[in-house]
Enzyme design. Structure first.
Site, short mmCIF file in Angstrom:
data_model
loop_
_atom_site.label_atom_id
_atom_site.label_comp_id
_atom_site.label_asym_id
_atom_site.label_seq_id
_atom_site.Cartn_x
_atom_site.Cartn_y
_atom_site.Cartn_z
CE LYS A 108 -43.52 -16.47 -17.98
NZ LYS A 108 -42.55 -15.63 -18.72
CD GLU A 139 -30.96 -6.49 -22.51
OE1 GLU A 139 -30.06 -7.31 -22.25
OE2 GLU A 139 -32.14 -6.64 -22.13
NE ARG A 184 -27.11 -7.30 -18.04
CZ ARG A 184 -27.78 -8.37 -17.58
NH1 ARG A 184 -28.15 -9.30 -18.41
NH2 ARG A 184 -28.09 -8.47 -16.31
C1 LIG Z 1 -31.27 -7.74 -18.79
C2 LIG Z 1 -32.76 -7.93 -18.83
N1 LIG Z 1 -33.41 -7.76 -20.00
C3 LIG Z 1 -34.74 -7.91 -20.07
C4 LIG Z 1 -35.46 -8.25 -18.96
C5 LIG Z 1 -36.97 -8.37 -19.02
N2 LIG Z 1 -37.39 -9.72 -18.70
C6 LIG Z 1 -37.84 -10.05 -17.50
S1 LIG Z 1 -38.27 -11.66 -17.38
C7 LIG Z 1 -37.88 -11.91 -19.02
C8 LIG Z 1 -38.05 -13.26 -19.63
C9 LIG Z 1 -37.34 -14.29 -18.82
O1 LIG Z 1 -37.56 -15.55 -19.42
P1 LIG Z 1 -37.11 -16.83 -18.59
O2 LIG Z 1 -35.75 -16.62 -18.05
O3 LIG Z 1 -37.32 -17.97 -19.47
O4 LIG Z 1 -38.10 -16.86 -17.33
P2 LIG Z 1 -39.65 -17.27 -17.32
O5 LIG Z 1 -40.41 -15.96 -17.27
O6 LIG Z 1 -39.92 -18.06 -18.52
O7 LIG Z 1 -39.80 -18.04 -16.04
C10 LIG Z 1 -37.42 -10.75 -19.59
C11 LIG Z 1 -37.01 -10.61 -21.01
C12 LIG Z 1 -34.75 -8.40 -17.75
N3 LIG Z 1 -35.38 -8.68 -16.58
N4 LIG Z 1 -33.42 -8.25 -17.72
#
Ligand SMILES: Cc1ncc(C[n+]2csc(CCOP(=O)(O)OP(=O)(O)O)c2C)c(N)n1
Ligand SMILES: CC(=O)[C@@H](O)[C@H](O)COP(=O)(O)O
Ligand SMILES: [Mg+2]
Length: 639
Positions: free
Chosen positions: A285, A371, A399
């Site tokens: 990342k 969630e 959610r």
């Molecule tokens: C249901 C939900 N909960 C929380 C979020 C907030 N959120 C956005 S991106 C993220 C982390 C995603 O991690 P990953 O899938 O590993 O993607 P990366 O950013 O590492 O590419 C979170 C918790 C969300 N978008 N959707």
């Protein structure tokens, strides 16, 4: 002799079809150019940077190998889609990202045929992809479907529901697990540890090994049942992966920044895979931008920044953010009460629970993007006498709604719900707006539903929630800064169900639920000046309603306007229900209810969105004049 700068390749790539004429050997240069373009663009717009930097090579390789948009490519969450947008005809608009009338910060069907599915809430890509894969099979097309999902998104239950179903259906679906060992914060959970073992335990599979393996797998038999039995047996011998146990052909880990790894694997899968395949890709990342690589959060979400130094522009705050007020107030209350615990779903900093985490790490739980689990986990704690603060953004609380009803409300368990990002959130647009929690919580028997009018009220509500053990209680507050009023040393315990008169008047009553109070006070000044003496009241509670206050307002005013940062079906609806059933409209009182508009409002500055929605001082005044039939619309009409 210094080498001449490479001829720009990106200028020749407007759409993925243009990639077909780019040699594999030139793709690393293209990746450099895409990265530079993205860094420059986001330095001007702000937005999600780290995730997109981590998938530049992967995005190029997918569009190079597959035939998008006919082959469907779905990004989970979609915050990593900026390279995808640059390569799919939207480079010319990439500097409008997340702005009014600009590109969405996520994938969006209405924006491009290359976005077959909208996202923003995580962990939906495999389900959507499976739907598309089955549709392709039913319509007997050779269409490929690729879902790119991050390791963080793989911590949500919905992803496993989809894997489970895809394996059972033996669907021709390609899942690419983008494992950068990061969520917004460092990942939590056993799944993250498992992926780390997979990524480190198995040496990178070169494409030759994979080619032999896949040919053996496919060449061995035409009968997939036997093939899968062999795979299963191999799993027992070589310690197959969870994904293989679920019926996926698991490939990897491979280096997600190496075209030498990506291209042959993707081509093999494109040409040979007959069932569900999961390709485990290891990426970084923030890759390729040293300030992002060095940052703890890998520049997950950034303000505008200086490209040379990586320094982000930080507007001088006029007041503390609601999030920080909540976080600090909870630490304060936790010092008094050891039963207080905090729960976040992968958003410690976004919710402010990182403050509790730093002081009371053993009383703070990051459950991952989960969630539904967070809510019922909190319910379990509450059933044992603890005081869980389950802190979720309004939009993400959606959610876990069945868990709120079934596991918390029906059982009357005293779970506390701090609800951040209430109302419009601005740049994240409709997927992240906190529009519906007032309605879906105030309709639940026994729920106490509060909204803070300002940061001092928020501090009172944290204290009130900590002290309230009779059942579930929620309090909502918006993204961004408070109004800059003096703060109490410690919050007071509010009387449940009691609102407050903030400004006395005699003709017009403005009854606010939440932070529209400030706009009500501004409107009241102009209404007074127009000869319409105006009372302003802060309801504080949508449930239980302050019936005495509402009756008092009805008795002494000609107009009653309710206002909230929520959709219809919330506070105003609760008040209307009371007025109708108590016959309080029979006397000719003029009543209006101001709510968020019944549409999906695209991203813009929150104040612009509220003005468009008629929820600012001018809109309030216009509503009052219309109710009085005076046709005036604002201050200039006051004369
Ligand atoms: C249901 C939900 N909960 C929380 C979020 C907030 N959120 C956005 S991106 C993220 C982390 C995603 O991690 P990953 O899938 O590993 O993607 P990366 O950013 O590492 O590419 C979170 C918790 C969300 N978008 N959707
Ligand atoms: C992609 C995602 O869902 C999160 O990064 C979200 O955008 C955070 O929102 P805030 O910026 O309001 O914390
Ligand atoms: Mg990740």
């Amino acid at each position: 002799m210094t080498s001449l700068p490479d001829t720009p390749i990106l200028d020749k790539v407007k759409f993925p079809a243009d990639l077909k004429s780019i040699e594999d050997r030139d793709l690393p240069q293209l990746a450099r150019e895409v990265r530079d373009e993205m860094i420059d663009a986001v330095s001007k717009t702000g937005g999600h940077l780290g995730a997109g930097l981590g998938v530049v090579e992967l995005t190029i390789a997918i569009h190079k190998v597959f035939n998008t948009p006919d082959d469907r490519l779905i990004f989970d969450v979609g915050h990593q889609c900026y390279p995808h947008k640059i390569l799919t005809g939207r480079r010319d608009r990439i500097r409008t990202l997340r702005q009014e009338d600009g590109l969405s910060g996520f994938t969006k069907r209405a924006e491009s045929e290359y976005d077959p599915f909208g996202a923003a809430h995580s962990s939906t890509s495999i389900s959507a992809g499976l739907g598309m894969a089955i549709a392709a099979e039913l319509s007997q097309t050779d269409r490929k479907v690729i879902a790119v999902i991050g390791d963080g998104a793989m911590s949500a239950g919905m992803a496993y529901e989809a894997l489970n179903n895809a394996g059972a259906l033996d669907a021709r679906l390609i899942v690419i697990l983008n494992d950068n060992d990061m969520s917004i914060a460092p990942p939590t959970g056993a799944m993250s540890a498992y992926l780390a073992r997979l990524a480190s335990g198995r040496t990178y599979m070169g494409f030759r090994d994979f080619g032999k393996k896949l040919t053996a797998y496919l060449g061995k038999t035409v009968d997939r049942a036997i093939t899968r039995a062999v795979e299963h047996a191999r799993g027992y011998v070589t310690g197959g992966t969870m994904f293989e146990e679920l019926g996926f052909y698991h490939i990897g880990p491979i280096d997600g920044h190496s075209f030498e790894h990506l291209l042959p694997v993707l081509r093999n899968v494109r040409d040979n895979a007959k069932g569900p395949v999961l390709i485990h890709v290891v990426t970084q990342k923030g890759k390729g931008y040293p300030p992002a690589e060095a940052a703890a959060d890998k520049y997950h979400g950034v303000n505008k920044f200086d490209v040379i130094t990586g320094t982000q522009a930080k507007a001088k705050p006029n007041a503390p953010s609601y999030t920080s007020v909540f976080g600090e107030a909870l630490v304060q209350e936790a010092r008094f009460d050891e039963k207080i615990v905090g729960i976040t779903a992968a958003m410690p900093s976004g919710t402010g629970l990182d403050k509790l985490q730093s002081v009371f790490p053993k009383r703070t739980y990051d459950v991952g993007i989960a969630e539904q689990h967070a809510v019922t986990f909190a319910a379990g704690l509450a059933s044992q006498g603890y005081k869980p603060f389950c802190a979720l953004y309004s939009t993400f609380l959606q959610r876990g709604y069945d868990q709120v009803v079934h596991d918390v409300a029906i059982q009357g368990l005293p779970v506390r719900f701090p609800i951040d990002r209430a109302g419009f959130v601005g740049a994240d647009g409709p997927t992240h707006a906190g529009s519906f929690d007032i309605g879906f919580l105030s309709s639940l028997p026994g729920f106490v539903v509060m909204a803070a009018a300002d940061e001092a009220e928020l501090k009172h509500m944290v204290r009130t929630a900590a002290a309230y053990d009779e059942g579930p209680i929620s309090f909502r507050y918006p993204r961004g800064e408070g109004v800059g009023i003096p703060m109490p040393e410690r919050g007071e315990i509010l009387e449940i169900g009691k609102g407050r008169i903030v400004k006395e008047g005699s003709k017009v009553a403005l009854l606010s639920f939440g932070t529209r109070l400030a706009e009500c006070l501004l409107a009241a000044e102009d209404l007074d000046a127009a000869g319409l003496s105006t009372t302003v009241a802060d309801a504080r509670f949508a449930k239980p309603l302050d019936h005495d206050l509402i009756r008092q307002l009805v008795r002494h005013h000609a107009v009653l306007v309710t206002i909230e940062e929520g959709a219809v079906g919330g506070f105003g609806s609760q008040v209307m229900h009371m007025l109708v059933n108590e016959g309080l409209l029979d006397g000719g009182l003029k009543v209006r209810s101001l709510v968020l508009p019944d549409c999906w409002m695209d991203q813009a500055k929150p104040e612009t969105m509220y003005a468009k929605a008629g929820l600012d001082a001018a809109g309030i005044m216009k509503t009052v004049f219309a109710a009085l039939g005076e046709g005036r619309t604002g201050v200039n009409a006051a004369g």
